[in-house]
Design an enzyme around this catalytic site. Sequence first.
Site, short mmCIF file in Angstrom:
data_model
loop_
_atom_site.label_atom_id
_atom_site.label_comp_id
_atom_site.label_asym_id
_atom_site.label_seq_id
_atom_site.Cartn_x
_atom_site.Cartn_y
_atom_site.Cartn_z
N TRP A 96 31.20 30.58 44.49
CA TRP A 96 32.65 30.32 44.48
C TRP A 96 33.41 31.61 44.25
O TRP A 96 34.35 31.94 44.99
CB TRP A 96 33.01 29.30 43.40
CG TRP A 96 34.46 28.90 43.40
CD1 TRP A 96 35.02 27.82 44.01
CD2 TRP A 96 35.55 29.61 42.77
NE1 TRP A 96 36.39 27.80 43.79
CE2 TRP A 96 36.74 28.90 43.04
CE3 TRP A 96 35.64 30.78 42.01
CZ2 TRP A 96 37.99 29.31 42.58
CZ3 TRP A 96 36.89 31.20 41.55
CH2 TRP A 96 38.05 30.46 41.84
N TYR A 154 35.86 33.60 46.87
CA TYR A 154 37.26 33.80 46.48
C TYR A 154 37.64 35.27 46.62
O TYR A 154 38.71 35.62 47.14
CB TYR A 154 37.48 33.33 45.05
CG TYR A 154 38.92 33.38 44.60
CD1 TYR A 154 39.77 32.28 44.77
CD2 TYR A 154 39.45 34.52 43.99
CE1 TYR A 154 41.09 32.32 44.35
CE2 TYR A 154 40.77 34.57 43.56
CZ TYR A 154 41.59 33.46 43.74
OH TYR A 154 42.90 33.51 43.33
N ASP A 158 34.85 23.84 45.42
CA ASP A 158 36.15 23.83 44.75
C ASP A 158 36.63 22.39 44.57
O ASP A 158 36.69 21.60 45.53
CB ASP A 158 37.16 24.63 45.59
CG ASP A 158 38.49 24.79 44.88
OD1 ASP A 158 38.60 25.72 44.06
OD2 ASP A 158 39.40 23.98 45.14
#
Length: 297
Positions: free
Chosen positions: A225, A229, A245
């Site tokens: 994640w 990002y 997410d």
Amino acid sequence: MTLRLPYRPPYDWQAILGFLARRAIAGLERIDGEAYHRLFREAGAMGSVSVTHAPADTALHVTLRLPEPIDPSAIVARLLRLFDLHADPEAIRQGLGRDPTLAPLVERRPGLRVPGGWDPFEIAVRAILGQQVSVDAATRLAGRLVERLGERLAEPFVPGLDRLFPAPERFTFAEIKALGMPGARASALAGLALAYREQPQLFERRGELDDSVAQLCALPGIGAWTAHYIAMRGLRESDAFLPSDVAVQRALAEQGKRPTPRELLARAEVWRPWRAYAVMHLWHADAATTQAKARQG
């Protein structure tokens, strides 16, 4: 110095301004009405930038305040990344419009951009601070970090702005832990800063998205994640994706059941190479649903 930075219309200025406003770090940046303001250091010079939207010019208007003349090309490159000014809205609309759920979202916000960052290292720090906490909590943590570690201007030349984002050299475990950070997060931030000092090319885009993600995931405290990002906002990877997410999963839930990361990855294959823009549309859709429920209840 004033600059005009054009874009392909439409451009959803309110969306990008709102995104940045919620994450603005006190002392470093602020949103004042319809303008974004920030302090920076570039090529050894300290300055400030103010950005406003000029829809009649299909451009952003930029005012740079610099105590000494420098080549603005590096600053322009940062602004192009921060405000996603290279995006092609029509190509994105065609790419995401094939999905029956995304199509109406894209039609509703055809000018939605993926907000970038002033600096990839800064985005990486923010990403780690945002692990498993709310956006507001992550912003408060970032504010404390900048207040303690950021260089302070003796004589501020922009009202309300008096701090620079900390240089990697300031990110020691002891300094970060003193902010009340959990040990694992302090270690991750210190490790990130050390890796960046030792590998100045750490945040340069590689041949493939997977290569960039793998390089980031090799650092302690950075999982998929966080890596995606950073790729999405710091490396300008338009195909970065966040299948784990929670907000993305909520936005695509059917009859109260959220899709799994594996299911999302399979579904998102047809969104390539615009999966990062799909994330932005789904975040906005989830926020709108959450706000509507709050008003009702």
